[in-house]
Write an enzyme that holds these catalytic residues in place. Sequence first.
Site, PDB file in Angstrom:
ATOM      1  N   ASP A 100      -0.643  24.763 -23.343  1.00 36.95           N
ATOM      2  CA  ASP A 100      -1.682  24.041 -22.617  1.00 36.95           C
ATOM      3  C   ASP A 100      -1.402  24.248 -21.130  1.00 36.95           C
ATOM      4  O   ASP A 100      -0.423  24.899 -20.744  1.00 36.95           O
ATOM      5  CB  ASP A 100      -1.723  22.565 -23.020  1.00 36.95           C
ATOM      6  CG  ASP A 100      -3.090  21.941 -22.683  1.00 36.95           C
ATOM      7  OD1 ASP A 100      -3.813  22.495 -21.838  1.00 36.95           O
ATOM      8  OD2 ASP A 100      -3.431  20.893 -23.270  1.00 36.95           O
TER       9      ASP A 100
HETATM   10  C1  NOJ Z   1      -5.837  20.797 -20.564  1.00 39.24           C
HETATM   11  C2  NOJ Z   1      -6.407  20.329 -21.871  1.00 39.24           C
HETATM   12  O1  NOJ Z   1      -5.449  19.565 -22.572  1.00 39.24           O
HETATM   13  C3  NOJ Z   1      -6.861  21.471 -22.752  1.00 39.24           C
HETATM   14  O2  NOJ Z   1      -7.504  20.935 -23.878  1.00 39.24           O
HETATM   15  C4  NOJ Z   1      -7.748  22.405 -21.992  1.00 39.24           C
HETATM   16  O3  NOJ Z   1      -8.181  23.445 -22.844  1.00 39.24           O
HETATM   17  C5  NOJ Z   1      -6.977  22.945 -20.797  1.00 39.24           C
HETATM   18  N1  NOJ Z   1      -6.599  21.846 -19.936  1.00 39.24           N
HETATM   19  C6  NOJ Z   1      -7.806  23.948 -20.008  1.00 39.24           C
HETATM   20  O4  NOJ Z   1      -8.864  23.316 -19.379  1.00 39.24           O
END
Ligand code: NOJ
Length: 724
Positions: free
Chosen positions: A273
């Site tokens: 993530d």
């Molecule tokens: C953080 C989030 O937890 C995730 O779900 C997302 O895809 C990413 N940021 C990118 O925006």
Amino acid sequence: MSATSQSPDLAALLSAMTLEEKLGQLSFYVARFASAGAQGANPLDAMRGEGDRLDAIRAGRVTGLFNLYGVTALRDLQRVAVEESRLKIPLLFAADVIHGFRTIFPIALAEAAAFDPALAEATARMAAEEAAAHGLHWTFAPACDLARDARWGRYEESSGEDVYLLCRLTEARVRGFQGRDLVLAPGHILATAKHFAAYGAAEAGRDYNLAEISRATLHDHYLPSFRAALAAGAATVMSAFQTVDGIPATANPYLLTTVLRGQWGFDGVVVSDFASDHELIDHGFAENRADAARLALNAGLDMNMESGLFMEQGPALLAAGAITMAQIDQAVMRVLRIKERAGLFADPYRHLHESDAIGLAARARSLSAEAARKAPVLIKNRTGLLPLPSVPLRVALTGPFARDTAHLNGPWSWFADESPGISLYDGLKDRLPAGSDLIAPEPGDDPAAQMAAMKRADVIILALGETSHHSGESRSRADITLPAGQLDLARQAHATGKPVVALIRCGRPLDLSALDPLADAILITWFLGPETGPAVADLLTGKAAPSGKLPASFPRAAGQVPLYYNHQMTGRPVPEGGDDQYKSRYIDLPPGPLYPFGFGLSYTEFAYGKPMLDSESLAWDGELRISATVTNDGARAGEEIVQLYIRDRVGSRVRPVRELKGFQRIKLRPRESVTVRFTLTRADLAFYRADDRIEAEPGLFDLWIGPHSAGGLAAHFTLEAPAA
Ligand code: NOJ
């Protein structure tokens, strides 16, 4: 621009790569932003500015970019990669296409309320088509997160508290995004099963907080949706931010290697993530950036999102023998293979030819309208107040969302079409019976005028709930009640003595216990998207009938959460209707929810016959066929979601009081009966046993077919032991 090339021999390509080029394939970055929302969630970190980015792409130091879209902008970047870099490896373009792209569909939780995997597949398919038409190859969806804690901000992105429903929806969404072909057909995009794993188990409902759950709960409730997504072909997995059992998910060898690769045989890409690998340092799990890169790669992470850690630390770690070239090669090969799956070696400009978005918007919008009619849940309808009678009516529509268009879409709508959706007011104004009068005081109007309007009305409709900013990433709430001002308004409406309908916009199961006695009818409308107004109006006026069911228990108070219907039995259950001391209860509240999982009313009544089983026992390798007759006892057509639950009476680990094992959405004309059929096999009864095997145990089972998790008629069967 038609640089169509043959699929390369990936092994030859790998062997031609320098270390820097290899690490480049593992380095994924956020791009220029579509909106302030995207920027807030994903601040630029490793790479700043356009110039840096182009140079890095030219040098083969970038595998792809995300949250930038548009054929022209992306084609220019792709051209640099495939014409100016040494090995001409195409870039992957991704985005958070969560519940729609340009056209927004109901949030995942709302869509879950429709209990309709075909609908979930269709909305994902449409979102993929729109995203592809704007140059994208990859979405960070579907969320496979199970949610049990209504305080958690990302409850809205989950599909609720039930593992079976979640599995059926996540696999459907993967099929929608990717299609069924190994190499994606045009108009499809790669899917991501996220957030691996147990992100929804954040303690106290606080986003990013630790997941303190047993291995049995992990396997029985939090992992199956990922497995279902992968079985449906999901090409990638995103590791979660938080710790599981004290080990950050992004550097968790048990999750990323033992389970994902070893037990499930996943050969796609695991991406972190957003900087979750770098956060190993903040967790106090890694000492420094080198340590973080080493721990993440060794645990099984393939790709950095934004941190650039493998690129930065890889050479020194390799030289020190802390990681191996074989590990890097394996990760790079996985990345090359998903680029091949996305069709990018065959045509690096795939999805980047002139936009074929034409005509898509109208199709997408009508699907959004269909989903918006299916997702709302009618949880209360005293004296059959709804649907509104087909006579001229004086309707007072009030509350913060009466005319609102800013909070129709909910979170994760960064890329939505700029044209505003249709408010409740605009939806109702054209749909009330001819001769009706719709009065909708503006927010901030004189309270006396508001009261007068309510007093003059035949029916009062309150548009209450949460704004888009009350749920979503990092939007956890400790208080899940309605704001005091909204409850005051409901009290005033109630005091008029006029019938009151409450429409609840929300991204989580709210505590509605204070509102409940003040409203005659309550319709949970979630965040439905641009077609909110017409969809809700159709339901209120009876042009359509509500058919959704709650995918989450609605609590009586935040003090009850985590609250979910499929909890384990305690040694001191509260007897039916009983109030004994020394039972597992509260002294100030009943233990159960205000409205249970699976619950939802229609404008007709459905009568359930007793479940019929083709046998009293299920052979170890056999099948059990179960059926029940469901009759529409009312005078209106309606759709019902028929639910099958089981309970394993005795287990080597204590079993849930009920578990959903099947559902079917049926449509019945007035007085029509239908026989609904289900099949159970041993696999449906398996769980993480005391011997750490996922397998069923022979013995007695209860079974119910009914309208929700607290209803239905019971039957029993025995799972026979395997033949010796
Ligand atoms: C953080 C989030 O937890 C995730 O779900 C997302 O895809 C990413 N940021 C990118 O925006």
